[in-house]
Design a protein around this motif. Sequence first.
Motif, mmCIF file in Angstrom:
data_model
loop_
_atom_site.group_PDB
_atom_site.id
_atom_site.type_symbol
_atom_site.label_atom_id
_atom_site.label_comp_id
_atom_site.label_asym_id
_atom_site.label_seq_id
_atom_site.Cartn_x
_atom_site.Cartn_y
_atom_site.Cartn_z
ATOM 1 N N HIS A 50 0.810 -1.217 0.000
ATOM 2 C CA HIS A 50 0.000 0.000 0.000
ATOM 3 C C HIS A 50 0.847 1.273 0.000
ATOM 4 O O HIS A 50 0.332 2.351 -0.288
ATOM 5 C CB HIS A 50 -0.928 0.011 1.223
ATOM 6 C CG HIS A 50 -1.901 -1.122 1.218
ATOM 7 N ND1 HIS A 50 -2.981 -1.153 0.382
ATOM 8 C CD2 HIS A 50 -1.939 -2.267 1.946
ATOM 9 C CE1 HIS A 50 -3.663 -2.262 0.596
ATOM 10 N NE2 HIS A 50 -3.039 -2.963 1.546
ATOM 11 N N THR A 51 2.108 1.187 0.299
ATOM 12 C CA THR A 51 2.967 2.369 0.410
ATOM 13 C C THR A 51 3.067 3.162 -0.891
ATOM 14 O O THR A 51 2.986 4.395 -0.854
ATOM 15 C CB THR A 51 4.371 1.958 0.904
ATOM 16 O OG1 THR A 51 4.226 1.179 2.087
ATOM 17 C CG2 THR A 51 5.230 3.167 1.173
ATOM 18 N N PRO A 52 3.227 2.532 -2.070
ATOM 19 C CA PRO A 52 3.265 3.330 -3.306
ATOM 20 C C PRO A 52 1.966 4.101 -3.544
ATOM 21 O O PRO A 52 1.990 5.224 -4.052
ATOM 22 C CB PRO A 52 3.496 2.312 -4.413
ATOM 23 C CG PRO A 52 4.058 1.125 -3.760
ATOM 24 C CD PRO A 52 3.539 1.121 -2.363
ATOM 25 N N LEU A 53 0.841 3.507 -3.153
ATOM 26 C CA LEU A 53 -0.437 4.200 -3.340
ATOM 27 C C LEU A 53 -0.533 5.421 -2.435
ATOM 28 O O LEU A 53 -1.011 6.481 -2.845
ATOM 29 C CB LEU A 53 -1.598 3.238 -3.078
ATOM 30 C CG LEU A 53 -1.658 2.020 -4.014
ATOM 31 C CD1 LEU A 53 -2.757 1.073 -3.577
ATOM 32 C CD2 LEU A 53 -1.855 2.463 -5.438
ATOM 33 N N TYR A 54 -0.086 5.282 -1.189
ATOM 34 C CA TYR A 54 -0.098 6.424 -0.266
ATOM 35 C C TYR A 54 0.884 7.510 -0.734
ATOM 36 O O TYR A 54 0.594 8.700 -0.622
ATOM 37 C CB TYR A 54 0.253 5.977 1.153
ATOM 38 C CG TYR A 54 -0.769 5.054 1.767
ATOM 39 C CD1 TYR A 54 -2.127 5.260 1.584
ATOM 40 C CD2 TYR A 54 -0.372 3.965 2.527
ATOM 41 C CE1 TYR A 54 -3.066 4.412 2.145
ATOM 42 C CE2 TYR A 54 -1.299 3.117 3.090
ATOM 43 C CZ TYR A 54 -2.649 3.342 2.894
ATOM 44 O OH TYR A 54 -3.568 2.508 3.449
ATOM 45 N N ALA A 55 2.018 7.094 -1.273
ATOM 46 C CA ALA A 55 3.003 8.068 -1.771
ATOM 47 C C ALA A 55 2.443 8.822 -2.985
ATOM 48 O O ALA A 55 2.614 10.045 -3.102
ATOM 49 C CB ALA A 55 4.305 7.358 -2.136
ATOM 50 N N ALA A 56 1.760 8.101 -3.867
ATOM 51 C CA ALA A 56 1.163 8.752 -5.042
ATOM 52 C C ALA A 56 0.073 9.730 -4.609
ATOM 53 O O ALA A 56 -0.026 10.837 -5.144
ATOM 54 C CB ALA A 56 0.600 7.713 -5.995
#
Length: 104
Positions: A30-36
């Motif tokens: 989920h980290t890439p989604l939160y970063a985006a």
Amino acid sequence: MAFTSRMLAMCAAPCGAFLGSWLATSYDLHTPLYAAAGLLLPMTVVTASMTTNRGVETALRNARPKPASTRRREHPAHHVQVTGSWARSRRPVGVMPPRRRCRG
């Protein structure tokens, strides 16, 4: 302008894929989604603050085609520079004088 934005998007896509895969393998899926989301939300706020109704209306008004009666008709001969002996006869460069027939 369209080509430039398309080129930037195509060049940034591999970098985003690399960064997203690195974040997913290092931390969580989920980290890439939160970063985006963390990057896109401030960009949306900045873009929304630059866009006003008056600016959109002005852009739409300028994009409308003008009526045919107000357009200036362009004739190709108006843009031709006339020099030399042709300038006295005021003929454009590509126009030849009528031929004289030889009687003989």
